[in-house]
Design a protein around this motif. Structure first.
Motif, PDB file in Angstrom:
ATOM      1  N   LEU A  56       0.843  -1.207   0.000  1.00 16.93           N
ATOM      2  CA  LEU A  56       0.000   0.000   0.000  1.00 16.93           C
ATOM      3  C   LEU A  56       0.872   1.248   0.000  1.00 16.93           C
ATOM      4  CD1 LEU A  56      -2.802  -0.958   2.579  1.00 16.93           C
ATOM      5  CD2 LEU A  56      -3.069  -0.735   0.105  1.00 16.93           C
ATOM      6  N   SER A  59       2.483   1.776  -3.387  1.00 22.17           N
ATOM      7  CA  SER A  59       1.499   2.292  -4.337  1.00 22.17           C
ATOM      8  C   SER A  59       1.280   3.799  -4.133  1.00 22.17           C
ATOM      9  CB  SER A  59       0.174   1.557  -4.125  1.00 22.17           C
ATOM     10  OG  SER A  59      -0.330   1.045  -5.311  1.00 22.17           O
ATOM     11  N   HIS A 164      -0.150  -0.422  -9.328  1.00 21.53           N
ATOM     12  CA  HIS A 164      -1.359  -0.337  -8.492  1.00 21.53           C
ATOM     13  C   HIS A 164      -2.189  -1.623  -8.618  1.00 21.53           C
ATOM     14  CE1 HIS A 164      -0.324   3.693  -7.620  1.00 21.53           C
ATOM     15  NE2 HIS A 164      -0.649   4.198  -8.776  1.00 21.53           N
ATOM     16  N   ASP A 167      -0.779  -4.161  -6.386  1.00 20.49           N
ATOM     17  CA  ASP A 167      -1.201  -3.819  -5.033  1.00 20.49           C
ATOM     18  C   ASP A 167      -2.636  -4.292  -4.776  1.00 20.49           C
ATOM     19  OD1 ASP A 167      -1.354  -2.522  -2.548  1.00 20.49           O
ATOM     20  OD2 ASP A 167      -1.981  -0.628  -3.445  1.00 20.49           O
ATOM     21  N   LEU A 168      -3.539  -3.980  -5.700  1.00 24.41           N
ATOM     22  CA  LEU A 168      -4.951  -4.307  -5.433  1.00 24.41           C
ATOM     23  C   LEU A 168      -5.220  -5.812  -5.454  1.00 24.41           C
ATOM     24  CD1 LEU A 168      -7.398  -4.996  -7.717  1.00 24.41           C
ATOM     25  CD2 LEU A 168      -6.777  -2.761  -8.516  1.00 24.41           C
ATOM     26  N   VAL A 171      -4.386  -6.931  -2.119  1.00 28.20           N
ATOM     27  CA  VAL A 171      -5.401  -6.454  -1.167  1.00 28.20           C
ATOM     28  C   VAL A 171      -6.562  -7.462  -1.061  1.00 28.20           C
ATOM     29  CG1 VAL A 171      -7.241  -4.695  -1.012  1.00 28.20           C
ATOM     30  CG2 VAL A 171      -4.859  -3.994  -1.120  1.00 28.20           C
ATOM     31  N   VAL A 172      -6.818  -8.229  -2.130  1.00 25.43           N
ATOM     32  CA  VAL A 172      -7.838  -9.283  -2.060  1.00 25.43           C
ATOM     33  C   VAL A 172      -7.223 -10.610  -1.584  1.00 25.43           C
ATOM     34  CG1 VAL A 172      -9.652 -10.532  -3.308  1.00 25.43           C
ATOM     35  CG2 VAL A 172      -9.153  -8.163  -3.906  1.00 25.43           C
ATOM     36  N   PRO A 175      -6.691 -10.940   2.642  1.00 24.22           N
ATOM     37  CA  PRO A 175      -7.772 -11.412   3.517  1.00 24.22           C
ATOM     38  C   PRO A 175      -8.242 -12.823   3.178  1.00 24.22           C
ATOM     39  CG  PRO A 175      -8.587  -9.702   2.044  1.00 24.22           C
ATOM     40  CD  PRO A 175      -7.097  -9.741   1.886  1.00 24.22           C
TER      41      PRO A 175
ATOM     42  N   ALA B  45     -12.014  -5.301   2.108  1.00 25.44           N
ATOM     43  CA  ALA B  45     -11.012  -5.502   1.047  1.00 25.44           C
ATOM     44  C   ALA B  45     -11.490  -4.865  -0.264  1.00 25.44           C
ATOM     45  CB  ALA B  45     -10.744  -6.992   0.849  1.00 25.44           C
ATOM     46  N   PHE B  46     -12.772  -5.026  -0.586  1.00 24.18           N
ATOM     47  CA  PHE B  46     -13.244  -4.491  -1.868  1.00 24.18           C
ATOM     48  C   PHE B  46     -13.466  -2.975  -1.824  1.00 24.18           C
ATOM     49  CE2 PHE B  46     -13.478  -8.911  -2.817  1.00 24.18           C
ATOM     50  CZ  PHE B  46     -13.116  -8.943  -4.159  1.00 24.18           C
ATOM     51  N   LYS B  48     -11.293  -1.161  -0.253  1.00 23.79           N
ATOM     52  CA  LYS B  48      -9.900  -0.784  -0.512  1.00 23.79           C
ATOM     53  C   LYS B  48      -9.589  -0.880  -2.007  1.00 23.79           C
ATOM     54  CE  LYS B  48      -6.908  -2.746   2.390  1.00 23.79           C
ATOM     55  NZ  LYS B  48      -6.430  -3.923   3.189  1.00 23.79           N
ATOM     56  N   VAL B  49     -10.077  -1.956  -2.650  1.00 25.52           N
ATOM     57  CA  VAL B  49      -9.856  -2.133  -4.092  1.00 25.52           C
ATOM     58  C   VAL B  49     -10.402  -0.924  -4.854  1.00 25.52           C
ATOM     59  CG1 VAL B  49     -10.668  -3.448  -6.104  1.00 25.52           C
ATOM     60  CG2 VAL B  49      -9.737  -4.652  -4.122  1.00 25.52           C
ATOM     61  N   ILE B  52      -8.249   2.133  -4.441  1.00 24.46           N
ATOM     62  CA  ILE B  52      -7.022   2.044  -5.245  1.00 24.46           C
ATOM     63  C   ILE B  52      -7.331   2.324  -6.717  1.00 24.46           C
ATOM     64  CG2 ILE B  52      -5.231   0.440  -6.090  1.00 24.46           C
ATOM     65  CD1 ILE B  52      -5.411  -0.929  -3.275  1.00 24.46           C
ATOM     66  N   ILE B  53      -8.415   1.718  -7.222  1.00 20.17           N
ATOM     67  CA  ILE B  53      -8.764   1.896  -8.641  1.00 20.17           C
ATOM     68  C   ILE B  53      -9.107   3.367  -8.933  1.00 20.17           C
ATOM     69  CG2 ILE B  53     -10.487   1.355 -10.408  1.00 20.17           C
ATOM     70  CD1 ILE B  53     -10.572  -1.507  -9.366  1.00 20.17           C
TER      71      ILE B  53
END
Lengths: 181, 90
Positions: A56, A59, A164, A167-168, A171-172, A175, B45-46, B48-49, B52-53
């Protein structure tokens, strides 16, 4: 639109592949949730969260670097891209440490379905991080020459967009693999 | 869906805070699978996604079609993961 259309299509394709990975993991987790929970309990969550913070932060640094490129701040952009690269190195170091600790404890992809998916999905993601690190090094070196390259904005934006995405996806993955019981 | 312009550093702080929140939720859940907590972790989490996007990838400045595709990806993947999680006999 920031960056090149071709890069966006590549990013979309990669995100589709990872969407399949995420759903595959969740489907097989549902078939044997007790075994997946037992596997997850053997992971070091602190390392997982540390790696999330590192990605994070990298990014964020890349997003700041792109802003610096737009403002033609040739003194700032390479520092920010470089710092993002340091975070990427940190991520790779933590991951290598994590894999080696697991392998030394005798935990391999053959140990269970959970660890098969753990190694394959985080391994493919790690390859993306390594490619991203090479890209960050290249952008760091390139952004040092203000007049020659800062005008090629879409090049920086495309590289940043790829980073990015890396990174994302984490992020999935984080968890899904480390946190959800 | 539109997205406000939020300073990049504020977005980063939100992302770091949300990560800490997920970690704390998971740690507090003990060994048992508590469906609302697990689904909450996935929803965070989504969120956060999408941050970011929209803000790091700057999709908020992109053509509507690209924003639509990225929102569809976020919503559909989140939906399918929650559905698969909920359908499993825990």
């Amino acid at each position: 639109m920031p960056g090149e259309l071709g890069v966006w299509l590549f990013i979309l394709g990669d995100m589709m592949v990872f969407a399949l990975f995420f759903c595959t993991f969740m489907y097989y987790r549902g078939l044997d949730s007790a075994s997946f929970r037992a596997g997850q309990a053997q992971l070091n969550r602190n390392l997982g969260v540390l790696n999330t913070f590192l990605l994070l932060t990298s990014s964020w640094l890349v997003a700041l670097a792109v802003q610096a490129v737009r403002k033609r701040q040739a003194d700032r952009a390479p520092l920010l891209f470089g710092a993002a690269g340091v975070c990427a190195c940190g991520f790779i170091t933590v991951k290598v440490f994590e894999y080696s600790a697991k392998l030394q404890a005798g935990i391999t992809p053959a140990s269970s379905d959970f660890f098969l998916y753990y190694y394959v999905f985080t391994g493919i993601h790690l390859l993306h991080v390594v490619v991203g690190l090479a890209l960050l090094v290249w952008l760091t070196l390139r952004s040092r020459h203000e007049n020659e390259s800062l005008s090629e904005l879409s090049l920086y934006e495309s590289g940043a967009s790829y980073w990015h995405m890396v990174d994302l996806l984490w992020v999935v993955l984080f968890p899904l693999i480390y946190l959800m019981k | 869906m539109t997205s406000l312009r939020i300073p990049i550093t504020a977005v980063w702080m939100l992302l770091m805070g949300a990560t800490g929140c997920s970690f704390w939720l998971s740690a507090g859940d003990g060994d048992g699978a508590n469906a609302p907590v697990e689904i909450g972790i996935l929803l965070i989490a989504f969120i956060k996604v999408r941050l970011i996007i929209m803000h790091f990838m700057e999709m908020r400045k992109s053509p509507a079609l690209m924003r639509w595709i990225s929102d569809a990806w976020t919503i559909l993947v989140c939906f399918f993961l929650i559905a698969l999680y909920s359908a499993a006999p825990n």
